[in-house]
Design an enzyme around this catalytic site. Structure first.
Site, short mmCIF file in Angstrom:
data_model
loop_
_atom_site.label_atom_id
_atom_site.label_comp_id
_atom_site.label_asym_id
_atom_site.label_seq_id
_atom_site.Cartn_x
_atom_site.Cartn_y
_atom_site.Cartn_z
N GLY A 179 0.58 -0.81 0.17
CA GLY A 179 -0.03 -0.18 0.28
C GLY A 179 0.88 1.56 0.22
N THR B 22 7.31 3.48 5.82
CA THR B 22 7.04 4.07 6.39
C THR B 22 7.40 5.15 6.12
OG1 THR B 22 5.53 2.75 7.53
CG2 THR B 22 5.08 4.62 8.21
N ASP C 215 12.98 -4.64 15.70
CA ASP C 215 15.02 -4.42 14.66
C ASP C 215 16.03 -4.11 16.01
OD1 ASP C 215 13.72 -6.78 13.30
OD2 ASP C 215 13.99 -5.23 11.25
N GLY D 38 15.93 -9.86 13.34
CA GLY D 38 16.46 -8.68 13.56
C GLY D 38 16.74 -7.52 12.42
N ARG E 34 18.97 -29.99 17.48
CA ARG E 34 17.75 -29.34 17.38
C ARG E 34 17.34 -27.68 16.99
NH1 ARG E 34 17.68 -33.98 17.06
NH2 ARG E 34 16.46 -35.70 18.57
N HIS F 154 7.87 -14.85 14.68
CA HIS F 154 6.26 -13.79 14.87
C HIS F 154 5.90 -13.90 16.51
CE1 HIS F 154 6.82 -13.36 10.32
NE2 HIS F 154 6.23 -11.92 10.56
N GLN G 278 8.18 -13.48 19.01
CA GLN G 278 9.20 -12.44 19.35
C GLN G 278 8.85 -10.70 19.04
OE1 GLN G 278 13.41 -12.17 17.81
NE2 GLN G 278 11.67 -14.19 16.16
N ARG G 279 7.82 -11.41 18.06
CA ARG G 279 6.70 -9.63 17.68
C ARG G 279 5.49 -9.59 18.59
NH1 ARG G 279 6.88 -8.33 11.37
NH2 ARG G 279 5.01 -8.23 11.82
O1 F6P Z 1 11.44 -5.61 10.41
C1 F6P Z 1 10.54 -6.31 11.64
C2 F6P Z 1 10.52 -8.19 11.09
O2 F6P Z 1 10.13 -8.71 12.69
C3 F6P Z 1 11.88 -8.36 11.27
O3 F6P Z 1 12.92 -8.89 12.53
C4 F6P Z 1 11.72 -9.54 10.35
O4 F6P Z 1 12.97 -9.48 8.97
C5 F6P Z 1 10.56 -8.96 9.55
O5 F6P Z 1 10.28 -7.95 9.74
C6 F6P Z 1 9.46 -10.17 9.35
O6 F6P Z 1 8.51 -9.62 8.25
P1 F6P Z 1 7.05 -10.28 8.06
O7 F6P Z 1 6.18 -9.91 8.98
O8 F6P Z 1 7.23 -9.75 6.71
O9 F6P Z 1 7.63 -11.19 8.12
#
Ligand code: F6P
Length: 359
Positions: A76, A119, A141, A184, A275, A281, A283-284
């Site tokens: 977008g 952005t 990151d 990262g 292993r 995600h 961590q996000r």
């Molecule tokens: O920039 C933040 C981030 O989480 C990076 O650490 C990672 O490489 C990327 O975004 C993952 O992006 P997407 O959510 O598009 O898979």
């Protein structure tokens, strides 16, 4: 006096976005008597008409919530808007003039854009076209040079550290090598911080390319000291010396899979089972830790102040313990990477953490 402003979130989400929105809306309405319109899905919302008034009810209870109330997208970009032409081919068109027109129609006199480098670049270009923009940086990151920290980073580190702690107990029980891949992009901050906080044995980061032989040597030397397990934290952007990053999808530059490469690099040379865990995600997502809630709140308040003062074209940033305004242009042009000779890496080396480079 600015009376009506817009706020949007663009790019990938990040813990703390809702805290920024809440603080900006509260400051704008309480301190400056401004009306705030929420633009959904980043700049896309201006083209699709997804605009919501940000009332007290709308922002109630959002402080501890992860994600973004306003939704977001990596696509977008109004300057390169993907569409299908009359022959059915996928093409990009410039719809920035429509965005500008829509902002004027809505009577928006300032926009707070919360986002990562993509952005921020769009915000800068719209600013150049006369749209009064103020930016708030976000990324887990922590790779923007203009600010000491971005909110979301410490939450990601906390999640990754918890993963290292959990891997420790199972690694020790089974006598295995556990490799944890964290995010990262091309900066090793999350791997470095979580690796130190979790007591990893080896940390692999993009800034210090690794040699498989050096990793093998570290594992063997721990075995000689009767430590029959190892925790390796690897940043998704890490690479072998003379090698390349590992991509899930090279065309879109989506990183991923380096942990499997490291496992393959060392498997035949060591007698421990290996292993791999890719944290992804997790961590996000989820609730921001207090540090990130507070930083996000300070950023949101400062962004509203900048709009009220007419300091457009600027981005809020943390320097030491002070929130400052920097030109958006500077912010997007300089990235921040781990210094291989810096204090944090040197501390890690002193306490015995290896970086896969044989030092
Ligand atoms: O920039 C933040 C981030 O989480 C990076 O650490 C990672 O490489 C990327 O975004 C993952 O992006 P997407 O959510 O598009 O898979």
């Amino acid at each position: 006096m600015v009376k009506r402003i817009g706020i949007l979130t663009g790019g990938g989400d990040c813990p703390g976005l809702n805290a920024v929105i809440r603080a900006a809306v509260r400051t704008a309405s309480r301190d400056y008597d401004m009306e705030v319109l929420g633009i959904q899905l980043g700049f896309e919302g201006l083209l699709s008409g997804q605009i919501v008034p940000m009332t007290t009810e709308v922002i109630r209870g959002i402080l501890p919530k992860g994600g973004t109330l306003l939704h977001t997208t990596n696509r977008g970009n109004p300057f390169e808007y993907p569409t299908i032409d009359e022959h059915g081919a996928a093409v990009c068109v410039d719809r920035s003039a429509e965005v500008v027109e829509r902002i004027r129609e809505l009577g928006i006199e300032g926009i707070i854009a919360i986002g990562g480098d993509g952005t921020l670049r769009i915000a800068q270009r719209l600013c150049d076209m006369g749209i009064p923009m103020v930016a708030v940086p976000k990324t887990i990151d922590n790779d923007l040079a203009a600010t000491d920290y971005t909110f979301g980073f410490h939450t990601a580190v906390a999640v990754a550290t918890d993963a290292v702690d959990r891997l420790h107990t199972t690694a020790e029980s089974h006598g295995r090598v556990m490799i944890l891949e964290v995010m990262g992009r091309n900066a090793g901050w999350i791997a470095l911080y979580s690796g130190i906080a979790g007591g990893a044995d080896i940390i692999l980061i993009p800034e210090i390319p690794y040699r498989p032989e050096a990793i093998i040597e570290s594992i063997r030397s721990r075995q000689k000291e009767h430590s029959n397990f190892d925790i390796i934290v690897v940043a998704e952007g890490a690479k072998r010396q003379g090698g390349e990053e590992s991509y899930l999808d090279k065309a879109s530059r989506r990183l991923g899979g380096i942990a499997y490469q490291v496992a393959g690099d060392i498997a035949s040379a060591i007698d421990l089972e290996i292993r791999v865990t890719v944290l992804g995600h997790i961590q996000r997502g989820g609730s921001p830790i207090p540090f990130d809630r507070i930083l996000a709140t300070r950023f949101g308040k400062a962004a509203a102040d900048l709009i009220a003062r007419g300091q457009f074209g600027t981005m809020v940033a943390l320097r030491g313990d002070v929130i400052v305004a920097v030109p958006i242009e500077d912010a997007v042009s300089r990235m921040k990477y781990v210094d291989p000779e810096g204090d944090v890496v040197s501390t890690a080396r002193s306490i015995g953490i290896a970086f896969g480079d044989g030092r």
